[in-house]
Design a protein around this motif. Sequence first.
Motif, PDB file in Angstrom:
ATOM      1  N   LEU B  49     -40.956 -32.557  26.339  1.00 48.08           N
ATOM      2  CA  LEU B  49     -41.906 -33.909  27.064  1.00 48.08           C
ATOM      3  C   LEU B  49     -42.800 -34.381  25.541  1.00 48.08           C
ATOM      4  CD1 LEU B  49     -43.023 -34.087  30.281  1.00 48.08           C
ATOM      5  CD2 LEU B  49     -40.980 -34.903  29.459  1.00 48.08           C
ATOM      6  N   GLU B  50     -43.241 -33.759  24.871  1.00 49.69           N
ATOM      7  CA  GLU B  50     -43.608 -35.441  23.551  1.00 49.69           C
ATOM      8  C   GLU B  50     -42.933 -34.931  22.732  1.00 49.69           C
ATOM      9  OE1 GLU B  50     -47.917 -32.787  25.396  1.00 49.69           O
ATOM     10  OE2 GLU B  50     -47.256 -32.065  22.806  1.00 49.69           O
ATOM     11  N   ARG B  51     -42.311 -33.680  22.866  1.00 51.50           N
ATOM     12  CA  ARG B  51     -41.228 -33.595  20.824  1.00 51.50           C
ATOM     13  C   ARG B  51     -40.041 -34.444  21.593  1.00 51.50           C
ATOM     14  NH1 ARG B  51     -39.912 -28.654  18.972  1.00 51.50           N
ATOM     15  NH2 ARG B  51     -39.124 -30.322  17.240  1.00 51.50           N
ATOM     16  N   LYS B  52     -39.797 -35.192  22.960  1.00 51.94           N
ATOM     17  CA  LYS B  52     -38.687 -35.640  23.366  1.00 51.94           C
ATOM     18  C   LYS B  52     -37.590 -34.548  23.265  1.00 51.94           C
ATOM     19  CE  LYS B  52     -40.021 -40.146  21.936  1.00 51.94           C
ATOM     20  NZ  LYS B  52     -41.163 -40.545  22.841  1.00 51.94           N
ATOM     21  N   VAL B  53     -37.814 -33.764  23.525  1.00 51.18           N
ATOM     22  CA  VAL B  53     -36.490 -33.102  23.522  1.00 51.18           C
ATOM     23  C   VAL B  53     -36.163 -33.412  24.482  1.00 51.18           C
ATOM     24  CG1 VAL B  53     -35.847 -30.051  24.092  1.00 51.18           C
ATOM     25  CG2 VAL B  53     -37.294 -30.330  22.274  1.00 51.18           C
ATOM     26  N   ILE B  54     -36.816 -33.232  26.141  1.00 53.97           N
ATOM     27  CA  ILE B  54     -36.074 -33.851  27.689  1.00 53.97           C
ATOM     28  C   ILE B  54     -37.387 -34.813  28.212  1.00 53.97           C
ATOM     29  CG2 ILE B  54     -35.858 -31.558  27.941  1.00 53.97           C
ATOM     30  CD1 ILE B  54     -38.576 -31.561  29.623  1.00 53.97           C
ATOM     31  N   ASP B  55     -36.324 -35.490  28.626  1.00 62.30           N
ATOM     32  CA  ASP B  55     -36.874 -36.967  29.437  1.00 62.30           C
ATOM     33  C   ASP B  55     -37.751 -37.110  30.737  1.00 62.30           C
ATOM     34  OD1 ASP B  55     -36.007 -37.953  27.341  1.00 62.30           O
ATOM     35  OD2 ASP B  55     -33.929 -37.478  27.801  1.00 62.30           O
ATOM     36  N   ALA B  56     -37.155 -35.689  30.640  1.00 62.95           N
ATOM     37  CA  ALA B  56     -37.808 -35.404  32.545  1.00 62.95           C
ATOM     38  C   ALA B  56     -38.403 -34.246  32.648  1.00 62.95           C
ATOM     39  CB  ALA B  56     -37.430 -35.932  33.637  1.00 62.95           C
ATOM     40  N   ALA B  57     -38.922 -33.277  34.017  1.00 65.11           N
ATOM     41  CA  ALA B  57     -39.676 -31.844  33.412  1.00 65.11           C
ATOM     42  C   ALA B  57     -39.903 -32.076  34.794  1.00 65.11           C
ATOM     43  CB  ALA B  57     -40.575 -31.912  32.452  1.00 65.11           C
ATOM     44  N   PHE B  58     -39.262 -30.996  35.122  1.00 65.94           N
ATOM     45  CA  PHE B  58     -39.597 -29.777  36.500  1.00 65.94           C
ATOM     46  C   PHE B  58     -39.395 -28.403  36.649  1.00 65.94           C
ATOM     47  CE2 PHE B  58     -36.399 -34.050  37.668  1.00 65.94           C
ATOM     48  CZ  PHE B  58     -37.528 -34.486  38.461  1.00 65.94           C
ATOM     49  N   ASP B  59     -40.537 -28.150  37.088  1.00 66.77           N
ATOM     50  CA  ASP B  59     -40.848 -26.176  37.577  1.00 66.77           C
ATOM     51  C   ASP B  59     -40.370 -25.576  38.126  1.00 66.77           C
ATOM     52  OD1 ASP B  59     -41.967 -27.022  40.300  1.00 66.77           O
ATOM     53  OD2 ASP B  59     -44.131 -26.210  38.428  1.00 66.77           O
ATOM     54  N   HIS B  60     -39.481 -26.117  39.044  1.00 69.25           N
ATOM     55  CA  HIS B  60     -37.675 -25.828  39.353  1.00 69.25           C
ATOM     56  C   HIS B  60     -36.492 -26.496  39.889  1.00 69.25           C
ATOM     57  CE1 HIS B  60     -40.668 -28.184  41.897  1.00 69.25           C
ATOM     58  NE2 HIS B  60     -39.457 -27.605  43.698  1.00 69.25           N
ATOM     59  N   ILE B  61     -35.616 -24.977  40.157  1.00 66.80           N
ATOM     60  CA  ILE B  61     -34.703 -26.217  40.516  1.00 66.80           C
ATOM     61  C   ILE B  61     -34.924 -26.655  41.934  1.00 66.80           C
ATOM     62  CG2 ILE B  61     -32.242 -25.440  41.064  1.00 66.80           C
ATOM     63  CD1 ILE B  61     -32.032 -23.325  39.302  1.00 66.80           C
ATOM     64  N   ASN B  62     -34.067 -28.003  41.685  1.00 68.00           N
ATOM     65  CA  ASN B  62     -33.821 -29.071  43.312  1.00 68.00           C
ATOM     66  C   ASN B  62     -32.957 -30.172  43.362  1.00 68.00           C
ATOM     67  OD1 ASN B  62     -35.109 -31.540  42.031  1.00 68.00           O
ATOM     68  ND2 ASN B  62     -37.363 -30.272  42.668  1.00 68.00           N
ATOM     69  N   THR B  63     -32.827 -30.389  44.008  1.00 71.64           N
ATOM     70  CA  THR B  63     -32.157 -31.736  44.031  1.00 71.64           C
ATOM     71  C   THR B  63     -31.828 -32.557  43.008  1.00 71.64           C
ATOM     72  OG1 THR B  63     -31.677 -31.511  46.480  1.00 71.64           O
ATOM     73  CG2 THR B  63     -30.302 -32.534  45.708  1.00 71.64           C
ATOM     74  N   GLU B  64     -33.262 -32.894  43.167  1.00 66.97           N
ATOM     75  CA  GLU B  64     -33.700 -34.154  42.530  1.00 66.97           C
ATOM     76  C   GLU B  64     -33.410 -33.777  40.780  1.00 66.97           C
ATOM     77  OE1 GLU B  64     -37.315 -35.424  42.560  1.00 66.97           O
ATOM     78  OE2 GLU B  64     -37.487 -37.022  41.002  1.00 66.97           O
ATOM     79  N   ALA B  65     -33.706 -32.589  40.407  1.00 69.24           N
ATOM     80  CA  ALA B  65     -33.170 -32.444  38.688  1.00 69.24           C
ATOM     81  C   ALA B  65     -31.848 -32.244  38.399  1.00 69.24           C
ATOM     82  CB  ALA B  65     -33.809 -30.936  38.654  1.00 69.24           C
ATOM     83  N   VAL B  66     -31.220 -32.073  39.733  1.00 69.39           N
ATOM     84  CA  VAL B  66     -29.485 -31.691  39.260  1.00 69.39           C
ATOM     85  C   VAL B  66     -28.601 -32.807  39.388  1.00 69.39           C
ATOM     86  CG1 VAL B  66     -29.421 -29.750  38.853  1.00 69.39           C
ATOM     87  CG2 VAL B  66     -29.013 -30.532  41.211  1.00 69.39           C
ATOM     88  N   THR B  67     -28.822 -33.739  40.178  1.00 71.33           N
ATOM     89  CA  THR B  67     -28.105 -34.833  41.101  1.00 71.33           C
ATOM     90  C   THR B  67     -28.022 -35.724  39.933  1.00 71.33           C
ATOM     91  OG1 THR B  67     -29.522 -35.128  42.830  1.00 71.33           O
ATOM     92  CG2 THR B  67     -28.268 -37.284  41.915  1.00 71.33           C
ATOM     93  N   GLY B  68     -26.889 -36.039  39.709  1.00 69.99           N
ATOM     94  CA  GLY B  68     -25.606 -37.465  38.860  1.00 69.99           C
ATOM     95  C   GLY B  68     -25.991 -36.387  37.274  1.00 69.99           C
ATOM     96  N   ALA B  69     -26.092 -35.311  37.322  1.00 70.75           N
ATOM     97  CA  ALA B  69     -26.279 -34.254  35.603  1.00 70.75           C
ATOM     98  C   ALA B  69     -24.641 -34.386  35.992  1.00 70.75           C
ATOM     99  CB  ALA B  69     -26.150 -32.984  36.346  1.00 70.75           C
ATOM    100  N   ASP B  70     -24.079 -34.621  34.648  1.00 71.50           N
ATOM    101  CA  ASP B  70     -22.795 -34.346  33.870  1.00 71.50           C
ATOM    102  C   ASP B  70     -22.184 -32.720  32.926  1.00 71.50           C
ATOM    103  OD1 ASP B  70     -21.094 -37.337  34.449  1.00 71.50           O
ATOM    104  OD2 ASP B  70     -23.357 -37.722  32.833  1.00 71.50           O
ATOM    105  N   LEU B  71     -23.435 -32.601  32.806  1.00 72.28           N
ATOM    106  CA  LEU B  71     -23.953 -30.726  32.486  1.00 72.28           C
ATOM    107  C   LEU B  71     -24.841 -30.372  32.473  1.00 72.28           C
ATOM    108  CD1 LEU B  71     -22.232 -29.247  30.068  1.00 72.28           C
ATOM    109  CD2 LEU B  71     -23.660 -30.158  28.470  1.00 72.28           C
ATOM    110  N   VAL B  72     -24.970 -29.123  33.138  1.00 71.42           N
ATOM    111  CA  VAL B  72     -26.410 -28.803  33.208  1.00 71.42           C
ATOM    112  C   VAL B  72     -25.866 -27.293  32.369  1.00 71.42           C
ATOM    113  CG1 VAL B  72     -26.954 -27.362  35.123  1.00 71.42           C
ATOM    114  CG2 VAL B  72     -25.799 -29.641  35.782  1.00 71.42           C
ATOM    115  N   ILE B  73     -27.078 -27.031  31.939  1.00 76.68           N
ATOM    116  CA  ILE B  73     -27.256 -26.133  30.450  1.00 76.68           C
ATOM    117  C   ILE B  73     -28.295 -24.949  31.490  1.00 76.68           C
ATOM    118  CG2 ILE B  73     -27.704 -25.525  28.404  1.00 76.68           C
ATOM    119  CD1 ILE B  73     -27.293 -28.087  27.471  1.00 76.68           C
TER     120      ILE B  73
END
Lengths: 293, 293
Positions: B49-73
């Motif tokens: 987050l500090e290095r702006k690699v990501i913009d939001a963070a989750f510690d497990h897979i859940n609906t919110e984390a993948v909703t609206g994702a065009d690409l899941v890597i």
Amino acid sequence: MNNPTPSKRITLIGVGLIGGSFVLDLKHKGLATSVVGIDLNHDNLERALERKVIDAAFDHINTEAVTGADLVIVATPVSTLPAVCRQLSTVLENHSVLIDVGSTKQSAIHAFQKYLPHHLPYCIATHPIAGSDRSGALAAQFGLFQDKKLIICPHGQEDSESLNWVSSLWQTVGAQTYLMSATEHDGIFAAVSHLPHVLAYAYVNQIATHPNGQAYFDFAASGFRDFTRIASSHPAIWVDICLENKNSLLALLSGQQAQLAQLATMLKNGDADALYRYFDQAKQARDAWAALQ
Amino acid sequence: MNNPTPSKRITLIGVGLIGGSFVLDLKHKGLATSVVGIDLNHDNLERALERKVIDAAFDHINTEAVTGADLVIVATPVSTLPAVCRQLSTVLENHSVLIDVGSTKQSAIHAFQKYLPHHLPYCIATHPIAGSDRSGALAAQFGLFQDKKLIICPHGQEDSESLNWVSSLWQTVGAQTYLMSATEHDGIFAAVSHLPHVLAYAYVNQIATHPNGQAYFDFAASGFRDFTRIASSHPAIWVDICLENKNSLLALLSGQQAQLAQLATMLKNGDADALYRYFDQAKQARDAWAALQ
């Protein structure tokens, strides 16, 4: 330390990476006024003359090439040292200090003892730890030994003034000098140098001779590049080293086979915990080493 | 080629060197507006987050984390892919394209087929050839894939638009894309990547566990440094890879044992000619490879 006495004249037998780089630095530091080069390869001698690595060239050992030499450096493949010493025995002047720079030191001392017994106090066995996969006079470079280790293996009958002079010459070109027995030396370098060279050659041959070898090479990347760099080393030099140090090397090859058998068992058993401990132990050891470099 | 359609939102599962570097470049190229990172390691997420690699963070897979994702890597250690796919199966939206970036591809396709059978057309197995002995979000860097190879292993049921979109994303960050079967891929990378890692670990362990190990490390130099660099790689990642590809690797380990046995025989016999041919063959092959890089 005091500046070493200037070496007025050097004879370099074997004009390659190690010997060539050493005399380039000695000239640059004002410790050599002229260098006579002896090499079997005429092209190599031409290049060394052009680049002023040497100032005169001979294609064999003779009286003229060694007369007046304060220092004679033998930097030929290690298996040739006995023959070089035998030829030098009839032409070497009493005051000339002789050093070799080979990677195996028990064999060097045996050659001194056998072929130059009367000159033994002036024969010093040295080994600069500054390898490269490059070779020949064109590979010679300034500063090769800066901050590198230089090992001297005393045979016990050295003239102390000669020993210290040789040590000071290496320190002047930037090396840190260490003393150890030839037996200890050969054991250490079998482990950290000779074995990895042999393993790199073995790995590359396995890939190169595999039916899918070409596809393998097409997708080899940076890990492959670094792991195999030393397989580009000069084959003749390494055949010599391996044969001169074959007992140490055979014991280590056997140890490596035991490691691979252990790994194969862990893989067959799908033992992730054992593999983790094994890989992690290696990573910790390698990281600790790298942190000190 | 045409510019790929912008990926508005990416979910990155496993925020490390490979996945982190990929999303950094995709953002930089304007192909991602936001990246959601999922990782088990909170410190790692903080750094990302500090290095702006990501913009939001989750510690497990859940609906919110993948909703609206065009690409899941998915860029987690390869052994975790089945569990990741199983968890994704209940939350992944129909339009999301899923890729993995792991080093073993038969196992990746098996995981897609087993846990995401209805999503299979949108599951693409990829492998960027851009390893490093560094790992974690802090190792993520711009330009990691520039001029690197990227392999896609089709399982045969891909939606062609998704396949070409994924290919174009990798090309946009500088990679050259290649297609090959997962079987061929796993055989090649067992040989040029997995085997040398295992051999480097084996060699370092042999040295580290030897009674004279400390003296060995004290005199290890540049040949040792390069030969052992990959033994500093992340142990857990490599345990996974080795176990996922263990059949190929066991066959190659057996081949390596045969090479070492052959070498030991040549050494015992003092067969300089055979050793020269063996070393020279390796040098020629390695030099030919290096000349093409």
